[in-house]
Design an enzyme around this catalytic site. Structure first.
Site, PDB file in Angstrom:
ATOM      1  CB  CYS A 104      30.539  -8.104  28.398  1.00  0.00           C
ATOM      2  SG  CYS A 104      30.020  -9.797  28.169  1.00  0.00           S
TER       3      CYS A 104
HETATM    4  N1  CO8 Z   1      15.828 -24.901  25.777  1.00  0.00           N
HETATM    5  C1  CO8 Z   1      14.533 -24.956  26.146  1.00  0.00           C
HETATM    6  N2  CO8 Z   1      14.083 -24.421  27.304  1.00  0.00           N
HETATM    7  C2  CO8 Z   1      14.987 -23.826  28.120  1.00  0.00           C
HETATM    8  C3  CO8 Z   1      16.353 -23.743  27.783  1.00  0.00           C
HETATM    9  C4  CO8 Z   1      16.755 -24.301  26.554  1.00  0.00           C
HETATM   10  N3  CO8 Z   1      18.037 -24.260  26.149  1.00  0.00           N
HETATM   11  N4  CO8 Z   1      17.005 -23.093  28.768  1.00  0.00           N
HETATM   12  C5  CO8 Z   1      16.088 -22.777  29.692  1.00  0.00           C
HETATM   13  N5  CO8 Z   1      14.866 -23.214  29.314  1.00  0.00           N
HETATM   14  C6  CO8 Z   1      13.593 -23.097  30.054  1.00  0.00           C
HETATM   15  C7  CO8 Z   1      13.804 -22.981  31.529  1.00  0.00           C
HETATM   16  O1  CO8 Z   1      13.899 -24.237  32.116  1.00  0.00           O
HETATM   17  C8  CO8 Z   1      12.578 -22.222  31.955  1.00  0.00           C
HETATM   18  O2  CO8 Z   1      11.503 -23.123  32.086  1.00  0.00           O
HETATM   19  P1  CO8 Z   1      10.398 -22.910  33.240  1.00  0.00           P
HETATM   20  O3  CO8 Z   1       9.745 -21.592  32.920  1.00  0.00           O
HETATM   21  O4  CO8 Z   1       9.519 -24.106  33.077  1.00  0.00           O
HETATM   22  O5  CO8 Z   1      11.171 -22.870  34.530  1.00  0.00           O
HETATM   23  C9  CO8 Z   1      12.251 -21.314  30.762  1.00  0.00           C
HETATM   24  O6  CO8 Z   1      12.931 -21.895  29.644  1.00  0.00           O
HETATM   25  C10 CO8 Z   1      12.710 -19.885  30.949  1.00  0.00           C
HETATM   26  O7  CO8 Z   1      14.097 -19.883  31.390  1.00  0.00           O
HETATM   27  P2  CO8 Z   1      14.852 -18.558  31.760  1.00  0.00           P
HETATM   28  O8  CO8 Z   1      14.020 -17.767  32.727  1.00  0.00           O
HETATM   29  O9  CO8 Z   1      16.241 -18.891  32.173  1.00  0.00           O
HETATM   30  O10 CO8 Z   1      14.895 -17.829  30.336  1.00  0.00           O
HETATM   31  P3  CO8 Z   1      15.065 -16.327  30.000  1.00  0.00           P
HETATM   32  O11 CO8 Z   1      13.854 -15.892  29.288  1.00  0.00           O
HETATM   33  O12 CO8 Z   1      15.526 -15.506  31.149  1.00  0.00           O
HETATM   34  O13 CO8 Z   1      16.261 -16.356  28.926  1.00  0.00           O
HETATM   35  C11 CO8 Z   1      18.619 -15.841  28.857  1.00  0.00           C
HETATM   36  C12 CO8 Z   1      17.546 -16.812  29.310  1.00  0.00           C
HETATM   37  C13 CO8 Z   1      18.606 -15.831  27.335  1.00  0.00           C
HETATM   38  C14 CO8 Z   1      19.947 -16.318  29.370  1.00  0.00           C
HETATM   39  C15 CO8 Z   1      18.308 -14.428  29.362  1.00  0.00           C
HETATM   40  O14 CO8 Z   1      18.008 -14.445  30.727  1.00  0.00           O
HETATM   41  C16 CO8 Z   1      19.468 -13.453  29.147  1.00  0.00           C
HETATM   42  O15 CO8 Z   1      20.007 -13.308  28.071  1.00  0.00           O
HETATM   43  N6  CO8 Z   1      19.803 -12.695  30.184  1.00  0.00           N
HETATM   44  C17 CO8 Z   1      20.861 -11.670  30.094  1.00  0.00           C
HETATM   45  C18 CO8 Z   1      22.155 -12.346  30.160  1.00  0.00           C
HETATM   46  C19 CO8 Z   1      23.316 -11.466  29.866  1.00  0.00           C
HETATM   47  O16 CO8 Z   1      23.254 -10.444  29.218  1.00  0.00           O
HETATM   48  N7  CO8 Z   1      24.411 -11.906  30.317  1.00  0.00           N
HETATM   49  C20 CO8 Z   1      25.617 -11.252  30.017  1.00  0.00           C
HETATM   50  C21 CO8 Z   1      26.628 -12.214  30.342  1.00  0.00           C
HETATM   51  S1  CO8 Z   1      27.894 -12.159  29.286  1.00  0.00           S
HETATM   52  C22 CO8 Z   1      29.248 -11.393  30.009  1.00  0.00           C
HETATM   53  O17 CO8 Z   1      29.192 -10.609  30.850  1.00  0.00           O
HETATM   54  C23 CO8 Z   1      30.565 -11.865  29.518  1.00  0.00           C
HETATM   55  C24 CO8 Z   1      31.100 -12.839  30.483  1.00  0.00           C
HETATM   56  C25 CO8 Z   1      32.365 -13.334  29.949  1.00  0.00           C
HETATM   57  C26 CO8 Z   1      32.216 -14.174  28.712  1.00  0.00           C
HETATM   58  C27 CO8 Z   1      32.046 -15.618  29.011  1.00  0.00           C
HETATM   59  C28 CO8 Z   1      32.122 -16.435  27.751  1.00  0.00           C
HETATM   60  C29 CO8 Z   1      31.735 -17.919  27.972  1.00  0.00           C
END
Ligand code: CO8
Length: 373
Positions: free
Chosen positions: A156
């Protein structure tokens, strides 16, 4: 010393759009097929049933509403769950070259310059479609630039790391002007069958033209006051796809050959690191956070950006101070902060200050402080 100036930016946005509801509908159809296909194994406890996704979760957890993609049909086909991007012959321009040329032409036009004014091309992005010849050299050829080109990858942070390389080249006189281009086809390496991440990414390409200040008319462009890069090793965002995969057939097509992350861990670890990096960078330039008119932050997650901006400013940032494009584009990896800069700087006047900041896999952080001339 010669100073470096951003004199133009360009953006290529693929026309196809996938709304959250469409993506979720396809994902849930895939889940139904999967759970039906493996019903016996699931009943015997040998395999886990997959859970459905939801648009409400996606928007609340990330701020993403839709994304642009190179190919929509392949992604939304529950039997495929992967874009369909046909191979091209070696005589045709590659898809990353095509996107790069479109974005680069936009940047050149904005700067009022032509290929003759440019000496170098850096293609900086998360994933390159082949090992060699470098995509950047193909782009250089397609644009008709006489000079040199190379590819680089810092996930990124590729565009901001590319910007520092461009600044170095301009300041030390190895190039009059450098194009930094980020053709991000994130849909190509996103696992659309993974509920935790299937909604995160979109496709786009940005280009930035960096020139010597003496070649840019007064009152035009943004002087780059400084760049600061930071990396810290982490396995929390990983993709094990690579040229050695075929040397161990047992790993081929395993989920780790696509994007995998521990989203919450990334959120918790990266947010403070980004805020500290921006604050330290500003302090080294004897600037206070109050003097910033805008932060063009990496566009991965809305909650994350709000937290980072709050930490930097000591209060909530307005949408003018920290613009959002991830609602329309999702995470376009290194292109994200540059799309924000491209779309949200028209109101800047002489002396206005801002910071472009990327963060992501590596971990990697790139901070670029700019001032309107
Ligand atoms: N629908 C419904 N519920 C869901 C879903 C879904 N799709 N996914 C997860 N849930 C549920 C989970 O099961 C969980 O349930 P429970 O509480 O019962 O266990 C609940 O929702 C909460 O899950 P999370 O804790 O995982 O959810 P978050 O609130 O943490 O949100 C995110 C998830 C959006 C992924 C968030 O953590 C985030 O954005 N974090 C930062 C990520 C980030 O910035 N990453 C950067 C990476 S990108 C990068 O560096 C580039 C890499 C190269 C590119 C690659 C291209 C492919």
């Amino acid at each position: 010393m010669i100073k470096a100036v951003i004199s133009g930016t360009g953006l290529y946005t693929p026309p196809a759009v996938i709304e959250n509801d469409e993506l979720v509908e396809a994902f849930n159809a895939y889940v139904d097929i999967h759970n039906e296909r493996y019903a016996d194994e699931i009943a015997q406890g040998k395999r886990e049933a997959k859970a459905p996704s939801s648009s409400a979760f996606i928007e609340k957890a990330s701020g993403i509403k839709r994304r642009h993609v190179i190919d929509k049909d392949g992604i939304l086909d529950p039997e495929r769950m992967c874009p369909h991007i046909p191979d091209r012959s070696n005589e045709e321009p590659s898809i990353q070259c095509e996107m790069s040329v479109a974005a680069a032409r936009g940047a050149l036009e904005q700067a009022g310059k032509s290929a003759r004014d440019v000496d170098a091309v850096i293609v900086a992005c998360s994933n390159l479609q082949r090992a060699y010849p470098a995509v950047s050299i193909e782009v250089q050829d397609a644009l008709g630039i006489d000079g040199f080109a190379y590819d680089m990858n810092v996930a990124c942070s590729s565009a901001t790391f590319g910007l520092q390389a461009a600044v170095n080249a301009v300041e030390n006189g190895t190039a009059r002007a450098v194009l930094v281009i980020s053709p991000e086809i994130c849909s190509g390496h996103l696992n659309f069958t993974d509920r935790d991440s299937h909604f995160i990414f979109g496709d786009a390409c940005t280009a930035i033209l960096v020139e010597r200040e003496t070649d840019v008319a007064k009152g035009h462009g943004f002087e780059i006051l400084g760049t600061r890069l930071k990396t810290q090793f982490s396995n929390a965002i990983r993709n094990n796809f690579g040229f050695l995969n075929r040397a161990d057939k047992s790993g081929v097509n395993k989920p780790d050959k696509l994007f995998v992350q521990q989203g919450r861990k990334v959120f918790k670890e990266v947010s403070p690191l980004v805020a500290e990096t921006i604050q330290g960078h500003l302090a080294s330039l004897e600037l206070s956070p109050d003097s910033l008119r805008r932060m063009w932050l990496h566009q991965a997650n809305l909650n994350m950006n709000e937290l980072i901006a709050r930490r930097v400013l000591g209060r909530d940032a307005t949408r003018e101070e920290a613009p959002v494009i991830l609602d329309e584009y999702a995470n376009t990896s290194s292109a994200g902060s540059i799309i924000a800069f491209h779309k949200h700087r028209g109101d800047f006047g002489t002396g206005d200050l801002g910071v472009i900041c990327s963060f992501g896999a590596g971990y990697s952080i790139g901070s670029v402080v700019v001032q309107h001339r």
